[in-house]
Design a protein around this motif. Structure first.
Motif, PDB file in Angstrom:
ATOM      1  N   ASN A  82       0.806  -1.219   0.000  1.00 40.78           N
ATOM      2  CA  ASN A  82       0.000   0.000   0.000  1.00 40.78           C
ATOM      3  C   ASN A  82       0.839   1.269   0.000  1.00 40.78           C
ATOM      4  O   ASN A  82       0.490   2.242  -0.661  1.00 40.78           O
ATOM      5  CB  ASN A  82      -0.953   0.012   1.200  1.00 40.78           C
ATOM      6  CG  ASN A  82      -2.217  -0.756   0.856  1.00 40.78           C
ATOM      7  OD1 ASN A  82      -2.543  -0.929  -0.331  1.00 40.78           O
ATOM      8  ND2 ASN A  82      -2.909  -1.232   1.868  1.00 40.78           N
ATOM      9  N   VAL A  83       1.942   1.235   0.744  1.00 33.16           N
ATOM     10  CA  VAL A  83       2.802   2.425   0.781  1.00 33.16           C
ATOM     11  C   VAL A  83       3.325   2.726  -0.626  1.00 33.16           C
ATOM     12  O   VAL A  83       3.312   3.870  -1.092  1.00 33.16           O
ATOM     13  CB  VAL A  83       3.960   2.219   1.794  1.00 33.16           C
ATOM     14  CG1 VAL A  83       5.062   3.244   1.604  1.00 33.16           C
ATOM     15  CG2 VAL A  83       3.429   2.289   3.219  1.00 33.16           C
ATOM     16  N   VAL A  84       3.758   1.675  -1.324  1.00 31.80           N
ATOM     17  CA  VAL A  84       4.291   1.861  -2.687  1.00 31.80           C
ATOM     18  C   VAL A  84       3.175   2.323  -3.634  1.00 31.80           C
ATOM     19  O   VAL A  84       3.334   3.278  -4.406  1.00 31.80           O
ATOM     20  CB  VAL A  84       4.917   0.537  -3.207  1.00 31.80           C
ATOM     21  CG1 VAL A  84       5.355   0.666  -4.668  1.00 31.80           C
ATOM     22  CG2 VAL A  84       6.096   0.132  -2.326  1.00 31.80           C
ATOM     23  N   LYS A  85       2.040   1.653  -3.535  1.00 31.90           N
ATOM     24  CA  LYS A  85       0.894   1.962  -4.397  1.00 31.90           C
ATOM     25  C   LYS A  85       0.434   3.411  -4.227  1.00 31.90           C
ATOM     26  O   LYS A  85       0.194   4.126  -5.181  1.00 31.90           O
ATOM     27  CB  LYS A  85      -0.275   1.066  -3.963  1.00 31.90           C
ATOM     28  CG  LYS A  85      -0.793   0.131  -4.997  1.00 31.90           C
ATOM     29  CD  LYS A  85      -1.907  -0.622  -4.322  1.00 31.90           C
ATOM     30  CE  LYS A  85      -2.658  -1.492  -5.247  1.00 31.90           C
ATOM     31  NZ  LYS A  85      -3.522  -2.426  -4.528  1.00 31.90           N
ATOM     32  N   ASN A  86       0.300   3.829  -2.960  1.00 30.96           N
ATOM     33  CA  ASN A  86      -0.184   5.188  -2.685  1.00 30.96           C
ATOM     34  C   ASN A  86       0.781   6.245  -3.187  1.00 30.96           C
ATOM     35  O   ASN A  86       0.383   7.306  -3.657  1.00 30.96           O
ATOM     36  CB  ASN A  86      -0.441   5.380  -1.185  1.00 30.96           C
ATOM     37  CG  ASN A  86      -1.606   4.524  -0.713  1.00 30.96           C
ATOM     38  OD1 ASN A  86      -2.410   4.075  -1.527  1.00 30.96           O
ATOM     39  ND2 ASN A  86      -1.682   4.268   0.584  1.00 30.96           N
ATOM     40  N   ASP A 142      -1.399   9.948   4.623  1.00 29.99           N
ATOM     41  CA  ASP A 142      -2.010  11.155   5.158  1.00 29.99           C
ATOM     42  C   ASP A 142      -1.204  11.676   6.342  1.00 29.99           C
ATOM     43  O   ASP A 142      -1.695  11.688   7.466  1.00 29.99           O
ATOM     44  CB  ASP A 142      -3.442  10.769   5.579  1.00 29.99           C
ATOM     45  CG  ASP A 142      -4.318  11.985   5.714  1.00 29.99           C
ATOM     46  OD1 ASP A 142      -3.871  13.070   5.302  1.00 29.99           O
ATOM     47  OD2 ASP A 142      -5.433  11.837   6.246  1.00 29.99           O
ATOM     48  N   VAL A 143       0.018  12.089   6.106  1.00 26.02           N
ATOM     49  CA  VAL A 143       0.874  12.505   7.224  1.00 26.02           C
ATOM     50  C   VAL A 143       0.744  14.006   7.494  1.00 26.02           C
ATOM     51  O   VAL A 143       0.198  14.748   6.669  1.00 26.02           O
ATOM     52  CB  VAL A 143       2.369  12.172   6.941  1.00 26.02           C
ATOM     53  CG1 VAL A 143       2.561  10.686   6.713  1.00 26.02           C
ATOM     54  CG2 VAL A 143       2.893  12.974   5.747  1.00 26.02           C
ATOM     55  N   THR A 144       1.236  14.425   8.645  1.00 25.07           N
ATOM     56  CA  THR A 144       1.253  15.856   8.978  1.00 25.07           C
ATOM     57  C   THR A 144       2.703  16.237   9.273  1.00 25.07           C
ATOM     58  O   THR A 144       3.122  16.242  10.425  1.00 25.07           O
ATOM     59  CB  THR A 144       0.365  16.145  10.208  1.00 25.07           C
ATOM     60  OG1 THR A 144       0.805  15.275  11.283  1.00 25.07           O
ATOM     61  CG2 THR A 144      -1.091  15.874   9.932  1.00 25.07           C
ATOM     62  N   GLU A 145       3.457  16.489   8.242  1.00 28.57           N
ATOM     63  CA  GLU A 145       4.881  16.779   8.402  1.00 28.57           C
ATOM     64  C   GLU A 145       5.255  18.162   7.890  1.00 28.57           C
ATOM     65  O   GLU A 145       6.161  18.803   8.401  1.00 28.57           O
ATOM     66  CB  GLU A 145       5.710  15.692   7.695  1.00 28.57           C
ATOM     67  CG  GLU A 145       5.504  14.305   8.319  1.00 28.57           C
ATOM     68  CD  GLU A 145       6.047  13.150   7.487  1.00 28.57           C
ATOM     69  OE1 GLU A 145       6.710  13.400   6.470  1.00 28.57           O
ATOM     70  OE2 GLU A 145       5.802  11.980   7.869  1.00 28.57           O
ATOM     71  N   CYS A 146       4.544  18.622   6.831  1.00 29.05           N
ATOM     72  CA  CYS A 146       4.782  19.969   6.292  1.00 29.05           C
ATOM     73  C   CYS A 146       3.584  20.858   6.632  1.00 29.05           C
ATOM     74  O   CYS A 146       2.448  20.389   6.654  1.00 29.05           O
ATOM     75  CB  CYS A 146       4.953  19.933   4.773  1.00 29.05           C
ATOM     76  SG  CYS A 146       6.473  19.129   4.245  1.00 29.05           S
ATOM     77  N   ARG A 152       7.802  15.317   4.594  1.00 24.49           N
ATOM     78  CA  ARG A 152       7.317  15.110   3.217  1.00 24.49           C
ATOM     79  C   ARG A 152       5.955  15.766   3.023  1.00 24.49           C
ATOM     80  O   ARG A 152       5.151  15.850   3.959  1.00 24.49           O
ATOM     81  CB  ARG A 152       7.180  13.597   2.949  1.00 24.49           C
ATOM     82  CG  ARG A 152       8.439  12.825   3.225  1.00 24.49           C
ATOM     83  CD  ARG A 152       8.153  11.365   3.521  1.00 24.49           C
ATOM     84  NE  ARG A 152       7.387  11.158   4.746  1.00 24.49           N
ATOM     85  CZ  ARG A 152       6.945   9.989   5.176  1.00 24.49           C
ATOM     86  NH1 ARG A 152       7.208   8.897   4.488  1.00 24.49           N
ATOM     87  NH2 ARG A 152       6.243   9.889   6.297  1.00 24.49           N
ATOM     88  N   LEU A 153       5.677  16.162   1.794  1.00 22.78           N
ATOM     89  CA  LEU A 153       4.329  16.620   1.476  1.00 22.78           C
ATOM     90  C   LEU A 153       3.430  15.403   1.563  1.00 22.78           C
ATOM     91  O   LEU A 153       3.837  14.302   1.147  1.00 22.78           O
ATOM     92  CB  LEU A 153       4.278  17.186   0.053  1.00 22.78           C
ATOM     93  CG  LEU A 153       5.151  18.418  -0.241  1.00 22.78           C
ATOM     94  CD1 LEU A 153       5.125  18.738  -1.736  1.00 22.78           C
ATOM     95  CD2 LEU A 153       4.679  19.627   0.574  1.00 22.78           C
ATOM     96  N   ASN A 154       2.227  15.559   2.097  1.00 26.25           N
ATOM     97  CA  ASN A 154       1.295  14.430   2.080  1.00 26.25           C
ATOM     98  C   ASN A 154       0.572  14.410   0.724  1.00 26.25           C
ATOM     99  O   ASN A 154       0.822  15.269  -0.135  1.00 26.25           O
ATOM    100  CB  ASN A 154       0.342  14.475   3.273  1.00 26.25           C
ATOM    101  CG  ASN A 154      -0.548  15.708   3.273  1.00 26.25           C
ATOM    102  OD1 ASN A 154      -0.824  16.280   2.226  1.00 26.25           O
ATOM    103  ND2 ASN A 154      -0.999  16.111   4.453  1.00 26.25           N
ATOM    104  N   ALA A 155      -0.320  13.428   0.527  1.00 27.35           N
ATOM    105  CA  ALA A 155      -0.937  13.272  -0.795  1.00 27.35           C
ATOM    106  C   ALA A 155      -1.658  14.551  -1.222  1.00 27.35           C
ATOM    107  O   ALA A 155      -1.514  15.023  -2.354  1.00 27.35           O
ATOM    108  CB  ALA A 155      -1.900  12.092  -0.770  1.00 27.35           C
TER     109      ALA A 155
END
Ligand code: PEP
Ligand code: CO
Length: 449
Positions: free
Chosen positions: A80-84, A402-406, A429-432
């Protein structure tokens, strides 16, 4: 100019920076031997094809989108990580293709993007001094002495994970997953759900009309091979040269050595010294290559890098990835572009708006601000328009999760939100969503030219 002989190991006699303190050099050498006996991860014909595509970018007839993780994780690794990640890159590419009117070369920071250069070899965590984390192909990111010890067997794990990732990418890009209509549907969903929906809807509707026009012309979008499958290339920073050397093989057909660990590799800002090991290794491999260029770079030094890495001036062989910082780009980049252009070097100019815009938030997170990232991209385009050169690429750190890093973006992530899903093992990283925001905002820049 003197011709110095080159071999895959000629870098070994030169100064080298940013390397792990391997404790057991014998174990390292055994691992490198094993890697030499393993099959390559990519094939010479693929590299040749990418080189042809990159030549088009150098001539202003294509654009390259290089994107993916800062550092791939061996812990957080799944289909899933690769796919997303692939999905978001494909979505960005469609938006950029429509707005630029040229093909988009999709180059992942993936399937080998593990090793990290660091600003300091040590860090202090809870009062304890620890060797710094250097990427999962070297050590663990947990803050313990045991985890931080460099382990050569991790190079083999990196090879295996890269191979599994490539296997998945190859199947996802040849089947229905990468179908243009499918990618467009994802984009429509994004636009419908986005706070900036109305703003982006104009572009989404135009793409929709273009697809309908093609269908009306009798093109069956579900059957047309060129719309159903995409070429997706891999790249990483070739920091650990022992690993790269082991996967470098002689290609009889072209009479050159190729680094078959990825389609393309780059030299980081901290390891691009002339007469040092990395430049030496890179000058002898036949892959399309890149070199990062930061605000301290002197135009003369950049010309020397071009002369050494691309003496035959092959268009598209060398990409210069500028990472100046939003406040520097308009002041620092023009002199470099002018010098390189006057020296007759047919480089690709790409913009990394991430690495010059990193800072620590008041609540202690290493982060980046979306508007600052966007501002560096805008400055990059402005400079190229003024000089009449082709802004040929974008190089970004992103994830499909769906991370909150930027900070910022259409969902306006604030400093207080950062700890909700701050999952990166290295840079933010920018999230999706933020990645798609970026693509639509760049599309606006491209369309308004
Ligand atoms: C990177 O691309 O992750 C990186 C470390 O970049 P730079 O060499 O430009 O600092
Ligand atoms: Co990074």
């Amino acid at each position: 100019m003197e011709e110095r002989s080159w071999t895959p190991e000629s870098w070994r006699t030169l100064p080298i920076s940013q390397q792990p303190e391997w404790e057991d050099l014998n174990a390292l050498s055994l691992v490198e031997k094993e890697l030499q006996s393993l099959p390559p991860l990519v094939y010479p014909s693929e590299i040749k094809e990418l080189q042809l595509q990159m030549a088009k970018v150098a001539k202003g007839k294509a654009f390259v989108l290089q994107a993916g993780d800062c550092a791939e994780s061996m812990v957080d690794f799944s289909a899933n990580v690769v796919k997303n990640k692939l999905r978001v890159i494909l979505q960005m590419a469609v938006v950029l293709m429509y707005s630029s009117g040229v093909p988009i070369i999709k180059l992942g920071r993936i399937a080998g993007q593990f090793a990290k250069p660091r600003s300091s070899p040590f860090e202090v965590v809870n009062g304890e001094e620890l060797p710094v984390f250097r990427g999962h192909n070297v050590n663990g990111d947990e803050a313990t002495l045991a985890a931080r010890r460099p382990d050569p067997s991790r190079l083999l794990s990196a090879y295996r994970q890269s191979s599994a990732t490539l296997n998945l990418l190859r199947s996802l890009t040849k089947g229905g997953f990468s179908d243009l209509s499918q990618v467009h549907n994802w984009n429509q969903k994004f636009v419908a759900e986005s706070d900036e929906g109305q703003r982006y809807d104009v572009i989404a509707k135009e793409i929709e009309r273009a697809l309908k026009f093609m269908a009306a012309c009798g093109i069956d979008l579900n059957r047309e091979e060129s719309l159903r499958s995409v070429n997706f290339w891999t790249s990483h920073e070739a920091l650990l040269l022992g690993y790269e050397e082991a996967l470098t093989r002689f290609d009889r057909a072209s009479g050159t050595y190729l680094d078959l660990s990825a389609h393309s590799v780059w030299i980081g800002e901290r390891t691009r010294e002339l007469d040092h090991a990395h430049i030496e290794f890179f000058r002898g491999i036949g892959n399309p290559i890149a070199c990062k260029v930061g605000p301290k770079a002197d135009p003369k030094e950049v010309i020397q890098i071009c002369e050494t890495l691309n003496p035959n001036r092959v268009p598209g062989r060398l990409t210069l990835v500028s990472r100046m910082g939003a406040e520097n780009v308009e002041f620092k980049l023009p002199a470099i572009i002018k010098a390189v252009t006057e020296a007759g070097h047919p480089v690709i100019w790409s913009c990394d708006p991430m690495h010059g815009n990193t800072f620590v938030s008041e609540n202690g997170f290493k982060t980046r601000n979306f508007e600052q990232v966007m501002s560096e991209v805008a400055g990059f385009f402005k400079v190229h328009r003024k000089l009449g050169t082709w802004p040929g690429g974008l190089h970004v750190e992103l994830t499909g999760e769906d991370v909150t890093e930027c900070l910022g973006g259409s969902l306006t992530i604030s400093e207080e939100d950062l700890d909700t899903a701050y999952n990166t093992i290295c840079d933010p990283r920018l999230n999706a969503r933020q990645s798609l925001d970026l693509a639509y905002r760049v599309a606006e820049l491209l369309i308004s030219k």
